[in-house]
Design a protein around this motif. Structure first.
Motif, PDB file in Angstrom:
ATOM      1  N   PHE A 128       6.542 -42.916  18.147  1.00 30.51           N
ATOM      2  CA  PHE A 128       5.375 -43.641  18.641  1.00 30.51           C
ATOM      3  C   PHE A 128       4.112 -42.968  18.104  1.00 30.51           C
ATOM      4  N   PRO A 129       3.207 -43.704  17.469  1.00 26.42           N
ATOM      5  CA  PRO A 129       2.013 -43.077  16.882  1.00 26.42           C
ATOM      6  C   PRO A 129       1.140 -42.392  17.937  1.00 26.42           C
ATOM      7  N   ARG A 130       0.757 -41.154  17.643  1.00 31.33           N
ATOM      8  CA  ARG A 130      -0.119 -40.382  18.542  1.00 31.33           C
ATOM      9  C   ARG A 130      -1.549 -40.345  18.006  1.00 31.33           C
ATOM     10  N   ARG A 131      -1.692 -40.151  16.685  1.00 28.61           N
ATOM     11  CA  ARG A 131      -2.969 -40.319  15.990  1.00 28.61           C
ATOM     12  C   ARG A 131      -4.079 -39.435  16.561  1.00 28.61           C
ATOM     13  N   ALA A 132      -3.747 -38.187  16.895  1.00 25.62           N
ATOM     14  CA  ALA A 132      -4.754 -37.329  17.533  1.00 25.62           C
ATOM     15  C   ALA A 132      -4.616 -35.895  17.064  1.00 25.62           C
ATOM     16  N   GLU A 133      -5.742 -35.280  16.720  1.00 25.07           N
ATOM     17  CA  GLU A 133      -5.790 -33.839  16.523  1.00 25.07           C
ATOM     18  C   GLU A 133      -6.021 -33.203  17.889  1.00 25.07           C
ATOM     19  N   ILE A 134      -5.252 -32.153  18.181  1.00 22.48           N
ATOM     20  CA  ILE A 134      -5.239 -31.572  19.527  1.00 22.48           C
ATOM     21  C   ILE A 134      -5.322 -30.056  19.421  1.00 22.48           C
ATOM     22  N   SER A 135      -5.982 -29.434  20.372  1.00 24.15           N
ATOM     23  CA  SER A 135      -5.996 -27.986  20.495  1.00 24.15           C
ATOM     24  C   SER A 135      -5.924 -27.636  21.980  1.00 24.15           C
ATOM     25  N   VAL A 136      -4.867 -26.937  22.377  1.00 25.42           N
ATOM     26  CA  VAL A 136      -4.652 -26.577  23.779  1.00 25.42           C
ATOM     27  C   VAL A 136      -4.344 -25.082  23.859  1.00 25.42           C
ATOM     28  N   ARG A 137      -5.079 -24.375  24.672  1.00 25.20           N
ATOM     29  CA  ARG A 137      -4.839 -22.944  24.852  1.00 25.20           C
ATOM     30  C   ARG A 137      -4.032 -22.686  26.121  1.00 25.20           C
ATOM     31  N   ASP A 138      -3.282 -21.593  26.074  1.00 24.74           N
ATOM     32  CA  ASP A 138      -2.583 -21.067  27.248  1.00 24.74           C
ATOM     33  C   ASP A 138      -1.691 -22.115  27.900  1.00 24.74           C
ATOM     34  N   LEU A 139      -0.716 -22.578  27.141  1.00 28.75           N
ATOM     35  CA  LEU A 139       0.272 -23.500  27.690  1.00 28.75           C
ATOM     36  C   LEU A 139       1.083 -22.812  28.780  1.00 28.75           C
ATOM     37  N   GLU A 140       1.585 -23.619  29.699  1.00 32.84           N
ATOM     38  CA  GLU A 140       2.421 -23.083  30.776  1.00 32.84           C
ATOM     39  C   GLU A 140       3.723 -22.536  30.207  1.00 32.84           C
ATOM     40  N   VAL A 141       4.072 -21.308  30.585  1.00 37.94           N
ATOM     41  CA  VAL A 141       5.311 -20.673  30.133  1.00 37.94           C
ATOM     42  C   VAL A 141       6.214 -20.459  31.343  1.00 37.94           C
ATOM     43  N   GLU A 142       7.396 -21.011  31.278  1.00 39.57           N
ATOM     44  CA  GLU A 142       8.415 -20.816  32.312  1.00 39.57           C
ATOM     45  C   GLU A 142       9.400 -19.785  31.796  1.00 39.57           C
ATOM     46  N   GLY A 143       9.518 -18.650  32.469  1.00 39.89           N
ATOM     47  CA  GLY A 143      10.293 -17.536  31.951  1.00 39.89           C
ATOM     48  C   GLY A 143       9.380 -16.577  31.217  1.00 39.89           C
ATOM     49  N   GLU A 144       9.976 -15.734  30.381  1.00 39.97           N
ATOM     50  CA  GLU A 144       9.191 -14.719  29.672  1.00 39.97           C
ATOM     51  C   GLU A 144       9.559 -14.733  28.194  1.00 39.97           C
ATOM     52  N   ILE A 145       8.540 -14.778  27.337  1.00 35.47           N
ATOM     53  CA  ILE A 145       8.762 -14.744  25.892  1.00 35.47           C
ATOM     54  C   ILE A 145       8.829 -13.292  25.450  1.00 35.47           C
ATOM     55  N   PRO A 146       9.897 -12.876  24.760  1.00 36.15           N
ATOM     56  CA  PRO A 146      10.010 -11.477  24.322  1.00 36.15           C
ATOM     57  C   PRO A 146       8.824 -11.052  23.467  1.00 36.15           C
ATOM     58  N   ALA A 147       8.427  -9.792  23.590  1.00 31.59           N
ATOM     59  CA  ALA A 147       7.237  -9.289  22.899  1.00 31.59           C
ATOM     60  C   ALA A 147       7.371  -9.369  21.387  1.00 31.59           C
ATOM     61  N   GLU A 148       8.611  -9.275  20.877  1.00 32.70           N
ATOM     62  CA  GLU A 148       8.805  -9.324  19.423  1.00 32.70           C
ATOM     63  C   GLU A 148       8.513 -10.708  18.833  1.00 32.70           C
ATOM     64  N   ILE A 149       8.497 -11.727  19.655  1.00 32.83           N
ATOM     65  CA  ILE A 149       8.161 -13.062  19.161  1.00 32.83           C
ATOM     66  C   ILE A 149       6.648 -13.148  19.118  1.00 32.83           C
ATOM     67  N   ASP A 150       6.092 -12.746  18.000  1.00 33.65           N
ATOM     68  CA  ASP A 150       4.645 -12.631  17.824  1.00 33.65           C
ATOM     69  C   ASP A 150       4.304 -13.228  16.464  1.00 33.65           C
ATOM     70  N   GLY A 151       3.727 -14.418  16.467  1.00 35.04           N
ATOM     71  CA  GLY A 151       3.422 -15.103  15.217  1.00 35.04           C
ATOM     72  C   GLY A 151       3.201 -16.574  15.456  1.00 35.04           C
ATOM     73  N   ALA A 152       3.497 -17.372  14.450  1.00 36.46           N
ATOM     74  CA  ALA A 152       3.232 -18.807  14.538  1.00 36.46           C
ATOM     75  C   ALA A 152       4.438 -19.611  14.075  1.00 36.46           C
ATOM     76  N   PHE A 153       4.743 -20.641  14.832  1.00 41.90           N
ATOM     77  CA  PHE A 153       5.761 -21.638  14.498  1.00 41.90           C
ATOM     78  C   PHE A 153       5.007 -22.852  13.978  1.00 41.90           C
ATOM     79  N   PHE A 154       5.065 -23.054  12.645  1.00 39.84           N
ATOM     80  CA  PHE A 154       4.417 -24.191  12.012  1.00 39.84           C
ATOM     81  C   PHE A 154       5.416 -25.341  11.886  1.00 39.84           C
TER      82      PHE A 154
END
Length: 495
Positions: free
Chosen positions: A15-41
């Motif tokens: 379904f077309p979304r057609r929007a540029e978006i920027s959202v900070r501090d998404l809700e995290v359920e659980g804990e992301i390990p510290a070694e996961i530090d970078g960007a998922f493109f």
């Protein structure tokens, strides 16, 4: 057209979304390990404008580059258009100007000669640069910090090929990138250009050779000794294009081929090996040397998995009837006339992921997407119109298989692998899961919420150790790439 068609290419997660978006501090359920530090493109095709033709397809949508930026356990999300020449021309006109998929003869005359690529398939990171790629043109460089488009990339004029694959192979040990372009000489040319870029991003080699027929070559593989192009009978025809027809049509009665040459050798050393008739592969998992043997692991189907490519070739089969398997092709390079020996490795599926360190070398596990028939009706969307709903981990040596399931009616995208520095730790997978907001079928197919799941790579059956809730219904991803913070800090373009 003034409205979007209600076909499989524009409903569900398409379904077309057609929007540029920027959202900070998404809700995290659980804990992301510290070694996961970078960007998922992620490469996310979307439509800036309603298409010119009702039978348009998802692969023809404008490219968007999305990023989950993960730092200190916090996650931000951004998505922006890839500002290709095509996107800019249509932005100015405020309407679609480019016609059918990879057919310039159906375009508005005002854009004759404008670069048609939408750069919507794979984000590629090499030597401090991020590129958005699609195999019908050259890549566009993206600033990894701002997601702004820097422009087309041709190695400062050194690359002569007009196209660049969406699936280069990067040797993690040498830092070199091996790549190719088909239709390298322009529309419907039978030229393939084979290139090598060194660890610093310099083009050090580009050689050209011919195909046995004009086929789509979406992916290829390397080993420590060889570069290998599996070629399958989905073919292009210039006269068909001039008549306004499809770029690709699958020819079920035509044989497949393997082209194999020393990876640092000359194209004159290439051997051509005939393969099975009518089969199709879009993605290979990996290849490696075993003495004189070369093993190539492929996501094989008995015909083309894309309905629009099958139907253009007169093949009318329901998507559910297509047969396939994760398959190993083995060839003995000591023989004067090598042949392909074939054996199945695992259930059918596609969109495989390999740990970067295993590229072109013996490996003991990989991951790929498949269908779980107990998962309920699949969510519509994705390039073929139906999303996958299961992630598999396979050990090709012994066939051991484990599965990550998703909620009923949910869809799962191709994962990326994040390595760990801890000895014996297999790292993690990041994957986007689209979860319906109610019981499957209760609402419109685009009523869902997208989550980023963090999964132990070698224990996927345990489910996610963390979920990032976007609060958004994201459009289907094609491919993605993980880039560590250390590499981002070394990027050529700065924020």
């Amino acid at each position: 057209m003034t409205a979007f068609p209600q076909t499989i290419h524009f409903i569900g997660s398409n379904f077309p979304r057609r929007a540029e978006i920027s959202v900070r501090d998404l809700e995290v359920e659980g804990e992301i390990p510290a070694e996961i530090d970078g960007a998922f493109f992620r490469a996310v095709p979307d439509n800036a404008h309603a298409p010119m033709f009702e039978d348009d397809i998802a692969l023809n949508a404008d490219g968007m580059v999305a990023r989950f930026n993960i730092e200190g356990g916090a996650v931000d999300f951004d998505i922006k258009w890839v500002e290709t020449e095509r996107y800019q021309a249509e932005k100015t006109a405020r309407r679609a100007l480019f016609g059918r998929y990879r057919n310039p003869f159906t375009d508005d005359p005002s854009v004759a000669g404008v670069d048609r690529t939408v750069s919507n398939t794979t984000p590629v990171w090499h030597a401090g640069r991020l590129f958005m790629t699609k195999e019908d043109g050259r890549g566009y460089e993206i600033n990894p910090h701002t997601l702004e488009t820097a422009g087309k990339w041709d190695y400062y004029g050194a690359m002569k090929s007009e196209t660049f694959t969406a699936h280069p192979r990067i040797d993690a040990q040498t830092g070199e990138m091996f790549f190719f372009g088909y239709e390298a000489g322009g529309l419907c040319s039978d030229d393939i250009a084979y290139g090598i870029a060194d660890k610093d991003g310099n083009l050090i080699s580009e050689q050209w050779f011919k195909q046995p027929y004009l086929a789509t070559i979406h992916d290829f593989v390397i080993t420590e000794k060889y570069a290998i192009w599996p070629i399958f009978p989905t073919t292009a025809n210039l006269e068909r294009l001039k008549a306004g027809g499809a770029h690709w049509a699958h020819e079920q009665d035509l044989e497949s081929w393997l082209a194999i040459m020393p990876r640092y050798g000359k194209v004159e050393e290439m051997k051509w090996i005939k393969g099975p008739v009518g089969v199709s592969v879009f993605h290979e998992v990996n290849a490696y040397d075993d003495g004189d043997l070369v093993h190539i692991d492929l996501c094989l189907t008995d015909t083309n998995a894309f309905s629009f490519m099958r139907e253009a070739g007169g093949i009318h089969r329901d998507q559910r009837e297509i047969q396939g398997a994760l398959t190993r092709w083995t060839i003995d390079m000591s023989k004067d006339e090598p042949v392909i020996e074939e054996r199945p490795l695992g259930p059918p599926g596609d969109l495989p992921r390999l740990a970067d360190v295993d590229q072109g070398r013996p490996y003991n596990r990989a991951w790929y997407l498949s269908m779980n028939p107990q998962g309920g009706p699949p969510m519509p969307g994705g390039p073929v119109g139906i999303n996958f709903n299961a992630l598999m981990r396979i050990e090709p040596g012994n066939g051991r298989l484990t599965v990550l399931g998703v909620p009923p009616g949910a869809a799962i995208s191709e994962p990326v692998h994040v390595p760990s520095s801890e000895a014996g730790h297999g790292g993690w997978l990041l994957t986007v899961v689209d979860v319906p907001n109610g019981p499957p079928g209760a609402g419109p197919p685009h009523d869902y919420a997208s989550e980023l799941w963090v999964v132990l790579a070698d224990e996927i059956e345990k489910g996610p150790i963390a979920k990032v809730k976007t609060g958004l219904a994201l459009r289907s991803q094609v491919h993605g790439s993980w880039v560590s913070r250390a590499r981002l800090d070394q990027s050529k373009l700065k924020g």
